[in-house]
Enzyme design. Structure first.
Site, PDB file in Angstrom:
ATOM      1  N   GLU A 240      36.971  31.095  42.649  1.00 30.47           N
ATOM      2  CA  GLU A 240      35.730  31.966  41.922  1.00 30.47           C
ATOM      3  C   GLU A 240      35.894  30.831  40.057  1.00 30.47           C
ATOM      4  OE1 GLU A 240      35.755  35.713  41.427  1.00 30.47           O
ATOM      5  OE2 GLU A 240      35.878  35.623  39.109  1.00 30.47           O
ATOM      6  N   GLU A 359      38.194  43.065  28.483  1.00 33.47           N
ATOM      7  CA  GLU A 359      39.253  43.618  27.938  1.00 33.47           C
ATOM      8  C   GLU A 359      40.559  43.122  29.325  1.00 33.47           C
ATOM      9  OE1 GLU A 359      36.619  45.210  28.891  1.00 33.47           O
ATOM     10  OE2 GLU A 359      36.077  44.630  26.613  1.00 33.47           O
TER      11      GLU A 359
END
Lengths: 376, 291
Positions: A240, A359
């Site tokens: 990815e 995050e």
């Protein structure tokens, strides 16, 4: 294989067959149109031998480095022939099958993914397992014929259009976290599977929730070891963040092209365009280095969280700049062009959410790359 | 000349042993010349980048930017060259910046620039006192200078991150290291990302103007993010003169204006794209890294 020479062969082909590859619709099109176009482009690339580049011969490919796939996707995306994110799903699904399915199963199914004859989806996230994927609770219980699956998945992209699903299910105790997960791939027409499409904020029903109600799966459809599903999921990640990311940079580059071509009359234009260009340059430079590491056979790890942050930053920057320099276009425009900018702007908001939130990436950078110890 | 990663780290190590952060610019210059600086500056941006990165990391003062400018301008290393006024990249015709190489005792009409970073020893003076080389070489001067300045700012950003990281691990509040708080961790992560974003761009700097400008902007952004976040993490102690942080932060502010600022170069890049109506693909797929 020489990348530049291959690129030339591909671009000559795409120029020669431009009419066949071209979409039949204007602008972004509907989701159904986009997926028909995707299948068409993949089928053409397969028919002419380009979809095989960079994949192993034992799964129907023609060999060569993964960088060839990065190049093919770059050219396809740069011509705006497909939605980049849909096209690149192959980059995570096929390597997983190659790595974890038996050789004959991989040889049977990978060509279907490469040629666009089948659509596959990923059943990973759940209502209560998003950032904390290891807490997933969709359960697989062994019985005499194989496994029985019960539970729910969410954010399952394109599952209502998919023939198969790559699924992560809990096989250990509820507390076993990443040690008690097993990977399967199952047929979406198996009795007991219900798909409910979920529209994303642009209005496209791109996601779905998928419910599993006593779904029977043969053990032959297991990928990897029992309780070894976490490493299957982690195998996806490097792809990815290498080949698929390279495709996405081509998409973002083409959007900056459009902004520049519009020659916006705004005092801030030069500065904002310079900033977006710089962010894209940082992303491409980083992404190339990652592809080169993959090419040398290095294992990609937590440092790809930096690639992910740079990708999300560049994507949102490009669309923020477009919004500033095309005042009112996304807010009030209704033609195909406005619709496409609006959809893509809205989609760019998810860049800091999918594939691990911004995050989570910063948590990984802090703990694994800056060695700040554990959070407490 | 392309340096291997091993060459780079050997050179960086000997530079670290040579440069003295407490020394005057001219003393550091002499030490660099002894180390072979004049050969390095003529060998291309690779070795120059290492020198400036270590200058930045160690917080050492020097006037060797003059030599980068001199070589690009077709002058001898060691020449007393002129730099544009702060914030500008124009070839000066009236007032120019000169380095500590100008003897402030002997020449009239010099204004020593104390400013925010007096240790660098710059002066403002009439351009006629300084050498600039041929006018048509000026674009090459800007390109070479920006590559060096990018590496300089990059080194400062790395030093600031290291100080803040160490502080976050060592400093205890509420009974735990402040580096265990997510708010602190994410700021440090952002600094690290900005630094890593600049790194491959700086490594790819050759003689091209575009590569040099892009690397310079990314390095300037890294230094700006590092200045802001590391200052905040170093908090009370980082606000004092007793901690070394302020020297880096102030120097990054000063150096950011040599041959254009991060934001002015950014706008320059954008104007270039708008003028050419094209966005160059600056990075192409290739199997092997340039370094």
């Amino acid at each position: 294989m020489d990348i530049a020479a291959c690129r030339l062969r591909l671009t000559d082909h795409l120029d020669e067959f431009a009419d066949e590859y071209a979409p039949t619709f204007q602008g972004a099109g509907t989701l159904t149109q986009q997926l028909e176009q995707l299948s068409k482009v993949k089928a053409l690339l397969w028919e002419h031998g380009f979809a095989q580049w960079g994949w192993p011969e034992r799964v129907g490919g023609s060999g060569g480095p993964a960088m060839l796939r990065a190049m093919v996707g770059e050219e396809i995306v740069a011509r705006d022939l497909v939605v980049a994110g849909f096209f690149s799903m192959t980059e995570t699904l096929a390597p997983t099958l190659i790595e974890f399915a038996s050789p004959d199963v991989a040889a049977r199914f990978v060509p279907r993914i490469l040629s666009g004859s089948e659509m596959w989806c990923q059943g990973f996230s759940e209502p209560n397992a998003g950032s904390d994927l290891a807490s997933l609770s969709c359960r697989a219980v062994p019985d005499e014929d194989g496994w029985v699956i019960n539970g729910q998945k969410l954010w399952t992209s394109l599952s209502q259009f998919s023939q198969r699903c790559l699924l992560l299910a809990r096989t250990g105790t509820p507390e076993s976290r990443h040690r008690g997960i097993t990977a399967f791939f199952l047929d979406m027409d198996t009795p007991g599977i219900t798909v409910r499409p979920v529209a994303i904020m642009s209005g496209n029903a791109e996601f779905a929730e998928v419910f599993f109600d006593d779904v029977a799966v043969p053990d032959a459809r297991r990928l990897g070891e029992v309780d070894g599903g976490w490493s299957v999921a982690m195998t996806l990640l490097p792809f990815e963040r290498s080949t698929a990311f390279w495709h996405r940079t081509a998409f973002l580059w083409s959007r900056l092209d459009r902004i520049v071509a519009d020659d916006p009359k705004d005092d801030r234009a030069a500065y904002l365009i310079g900033e977006a260009f710089t962010a894209l340059h940082a992303l491409r430079s980083r992404s190339l280095a990652t592809l080169q590491r993959l090419d040398r056979g290095e294992t990609l790890g937590p440092e790809t969280s930096i690639d992910k942050v740079l990708m999300a930053t560049a994507e949102q920057k490009v669309f923020d700049v477009a919004r500033t320099l095309f005042p009112g276009l996304m807010e009030t425009g209704d033609d195909a062009d406005a619709q496409q900018w609006r959809d893509e702007f809205l989609y760019s908001r998810a860049a800091t959410i999918y594939g691990g939130t911004g995050e989570i990436q910063r948590n990984i950078i802090a703990r694994r790359l800056l060695d700040l110890g554990d959070e407490r | 000349m392309n340096l291997t990663p091993d060459d780079r780290s050997t050179l960086a190590q000997s530079l670290r042993g040579t440069l003295d952060p407490t020394a005057d610019p001219l003393d550091n210059d002499a030490a660099l010349v002894e180390l072979g600086w004049h050969d390095m500056v003529e060998s291309g941006p690779d070795a120059v980048g290492v020198v400036f990165e270590v200058l930045g990391m160690t917080g050492s003062s020097s006037t060797v930017l003059d030599d980068v400018v001199a070589v690009a301008a077709g002058l001898e290393p060691g020449s007393t060259v002129g730099l544009p006024r702060w914030g500008s990249a124009e070839r000066p015709t009236t007032i120019a910046l000169g380095s500590a190489r100008l003897d402030t005792q002997r020449l009239a009409g010099l204004r020593p620039v104390a400013g925010i970073d007096p240790e660098l020893g710059f002066v403002e003076c009439d351009a006629s006192l300084l050498l600039f080389g041929d006018e048509d070489r000026w674009p090459a001067v800007v390109t070479a200078a920006r590559a060096a300045i990018g590496a300089w700012l990059f080194g400062m950003a790395r030093a600031m991150l290291e100080m803040a990281r160490t502080h976050a691990v060592d400093r205890t509040q509420f009974g735990r290291p402040i580096g265990s708080f997510q708010a602190v961790r994410h700021k440090l992560a952002d600094v690290h990302v900005a630094i890593e974003a600049a790194d491959p761009a700086l490594a790819a700097v050759g003689n091209g103007t575009l590569d040099s400008d892009l690397a310079r902007v990314l390095a300037g952004q890294a230094a700006a993010v590092a200045s802001m976040h590391c200052q905040q993490i170093l908090a009370g102690v980082g606000f004092t003169e007793e901690h070394g942080f302020h020297r880096y932060m102030k120097r990054a502010m000063f150096v950011d204006g040599l041959f254009g600022t991060t934001s002015s170069i950014c706008a320059e890049l954008g104007r270039g794209l708008l003028r050419d109506n094209s966005v160059p693909r600056t990075v192409q797929l290739q199997a092997h890294a340039p370094r």
